[in-house]
Write a protein that holds these residues in place. Structure first.
Motif, PDB file in Angstrom:
ATOM      1  N   MET A  97      -0.708   2.173  43.946  1.00 35.44           N
ATOM      2  CA  MET A  97      -1.239   3.312  44.656  1.00 35.44           C
ATOM      3  C   MET A  97      -2.766   3.281  44.687  1.00 35.44           C
ATOM      4  O   MET A  97      -3.370   3.711  45.662  1.00 35.44           O
ATOM      5  CB  MET A  97      -0.742   4.592  43.971  1.00 35.44           C
ATOM      6  CG  MET A  97      -1.054   5.839  44.703  1.00 35.44           C
ATOM      7  SD  MET A  97      -0.073   5.916  46.182  1.00 35.44           S
ATOM      8  CE  MET A  97      -0.514   7.466  46.795  1.00 35.44           C
ATOM      9  N   SER A  98      -3.398   2.747  43.651  1.00 38.32           N
ATOM     10  CA  SER A  98      -4.849   2.721  43.632  1.00 38.32           C
ATOM     11  C   SER A  98      -5.405   1.714  44.639  1.00 38.32           C
ATOM     12  O   SER A  98      -6.520   1.866  45.110  1.00 38.32           O
ATOM     13  CB  SER A  98      -5.364   2.430  42.229  1.00 38.32           C
ATOM     14  OG  SER A  98      -5.123   1.083  41.889  1.00 38.32           O
ATOM     15  N   GLU A  99      -4.618   0.675  44.944  1.00 41.69           N
ATOM     16  CA  GLU A  99      -5.074  -0.290  45.957  1.00 41.69           C
ATOM     17  C   GLU A  99      -5.211   0.396  47.318  1.00 41.69           C
ATOM     18  O   GLU A  99      -6.156   0.132  48.055  1.00 41.69           O
ATOM     19  CB  GLU A  99      -4.092  -1.455  46.063  1.00 41.69           C
ATOM     20  CG  GLU A  99      -4.190  -2.454  44.947  1.00 41.69           C
ATOM     21  CD  GLU A  99      -3.261  -3.631  45.174  1.00 41.69           C
ATOM     22  OE1 GLU A  99      -3.000  -3.957  46.349  1.00 41.69           O
ATOM     23  OE2 GLU A  99      -2.807  -4.194  44.181  1.00 41.69           O
ATOM     24  N   LEU A 100      -4.253   1.250  47.654  1.00 39.94           N
ATOM     25  CA  LEU A 100      -4.306   1.969  48.926  1.00 39.94           C
ATOM     26  C   LEU A 100      -5.503   2.918  48.953  1.00 39.94           C
ATOM     27  O   LEU A 100      -6.206   2.999  49.969  1.00 39.94           O
ATOM     28  CB  LEU A 100      -3.007   2.742  49.149  1.00 39.94           C
ATOM     29  CG  LEU A 100      -2.900   3.521  50.455  1.00 39.94           C
ATOM     30  CD1 LEU A 100      -2.991   2.571  51.638  1.00 39.94           C
ATOM     31  CD2 LEU A 100      -1.612   4.313  50.508  1.00 39.94           C
ATOM     32  N   ALA A 101      -5.776   3.589  47.860  1.00 42.16           N
ATOM     33  CA  ALA A 101      -6.913   4.499  47.797  1.00 42.16           C
ATOM     34  C   ALA A 101      -8.223   3.729  47.929  1.00 42.16           C
ATOM     35  O   ALA A 101      -9.155   4.186  48.608  1.00 42.16           O
ATOM     36  CB  ALA A 101      -6.890   5.280  46.492  1.00 42.16           C
ATOM     37  N   ASP A 102      -8.310   2.559  47.306  1.00 40.98           N
ATOM     38  CA  ASP A 102      -9.514   1.732  47.432  1.00 40.98           C
ATOM     39  C   ASP A 102      -9.729   1.287  48.870  1.00 40.98           C
ATOM     40  O   ASP A 102     -10.855   1.305  49.373  1.00 40.98           O
ATOM     41  CB  ASP A 102      -9.420   0.515  46.518  1.00 40.98           C
ATOM     42  CG  ASP A 102      -9.496   0.874  45.044  1.00 40.98           C
ATOM     43  OD1 ASP A 102      -9.972   1.991  44.755  1.00 40.98           O
ATOM     44  OD2 ASP A 102      -9.079   0.047  44.220  1.00 40.98           O
ATOM     45  N   LYS A 103      -8.659   0.901  49.542  1.00 35.26           N
ATOM     46  CA  LYS A 103      -8.763   0.464  50.945  1.00 35.26           C
ATOM     47  C   LYS A 103      -9.198   1.622  51.839  1.00 35.26           C
ATOM     48  O   LYS A 103     -10.005   1.442  52.752  1.00 35.26           O
ATOM     49  CB  LYS A 103      -7.432  -0.105  51.419  1.00 35.26           C
ATOM     50  CG  LYS A 103      -7.093  -1.438  50.799  1.00 35.26           C
ATOM     51  CD  LYS A 103      -5.762  -1.950  51.292  1.00 35.26           C
ATOM     52  CE  LYS A 103      -5.413  -3.260  50.592  1.00 35.26           C
ATOM     53  NZ  LYS A 103      -4.115  -3.771  51.014  1.00 35.26           N
ATOM     54  N   VAL A 104      -8.690   2.809  51.557  1.00 36.31           N
ATOM     55  CA  VAL A 104      -9.067   3.978  52.353  1.00 36.31           C
ATOM     56  C   VAL A 104     -10.550   4.279  52.156  1.00 36.31           C
ATOM     57  O   VAL A 104     -11.261   4.569  53.120  1.00 36.31           O
ATOM     58  CB  VAL A 104      -8.186   5.191  51.973  1.00 36.31           C
ATOM     59  CG1 VAL A 104      -8.751   6.469  52.576  1.00 36.31           C
ATOM     60  CG2 VAL A 104      -6.765   4.975  52.428  1.00 36.31           C
ATOM     61  N   TRP A 105     -11.035   4.196  50.923  1.00 37.80           N
ATOM     62  CA  TRP A 105     -12.444   4.447  50.657  1.00 37.80           C
ATOM     63  C   TRP A 105     -13.325   3.406  51.343  1.00 37.80           C
ATOM     64  O   TRP A 105     -14.365   3.748  51.910  1.00 37.80           O
ATOM     65  CB  TRP A 105     -12.731   4.463  49.157  1.00 37.80           C
ATOM     66  CG  TRP A 105     -12.456   5.784  48.543  1.00 37.80           C
ATOM     67  CD1 TRP A 105     -11.436   6.100  47.716  1.00 37.80           C
ATOM     68  CD2 TRP A 105     -13.208   6.984  48.736  1.00 37.80           C
ATOM     69  NE1 TRP A 105     -11.489   7.410  47.372  1.00 37.80           N
ATOM     70  CE2 TRP A 105     -12.575   7.991  47.981  1.00 37.80           C
ATOM     71  CE3 TRP A 105     -14.333   7.304  49.471  1.00 37.80           C
ATOM     72  CZ2 TRP A 105     -13.042   9.298  47.943  1.00 37.80           C
ATOM     73  CZ3 TRP A 105     -14.801   8.606  49.422  1.00 37.80           C
ATOM     74  CH2 TRP A 105     -14.173   9.585  48.679  1.00 37.80           C
TER      75      TRP A 105
END
Length: 76
Positions: A1-9
């Motif tokens: 889930m943190s990978e998706l948040a990093d990509k969004v940022w």
């Protein structure tokens, strides 16, 4: 889930940077246009003054305020 948040940022930062560059480009274009318009107004005034001086040198004023026209000179 943190990978998706990093990509969004990362995407948000990229889009924000591109948006900021767009705003800065618009501001620079507006300033450049204002500068060119001012230079054009100055050039027009210089040309008007040069033309007026030529007319005064030739003795032709065409009834400009503060100067006597040919008709007024002939009548005097």
């Amino acid at each position: 889930m943190s990978e998706l948040a990093d990509k969004v940022w990362v995407l948000a930062v990229i889009f924000g940077g591109v948006g900021m560059l767009g705003v800065m480009h618009c501001m620079a274009s507006g300033l450049r246009n204002d500068h060119k318009a001012h230079d054009l107004k100055v050039r027009v005034n210089e040309l008007r003054n040069m033309q007026l001086q030529r007319l005064r040198d030739r003795g032709t004023t065409f009834g400009l305020p503060g100067n006597k026209s040919h008709a007024a000179k002939k009548a005097a």
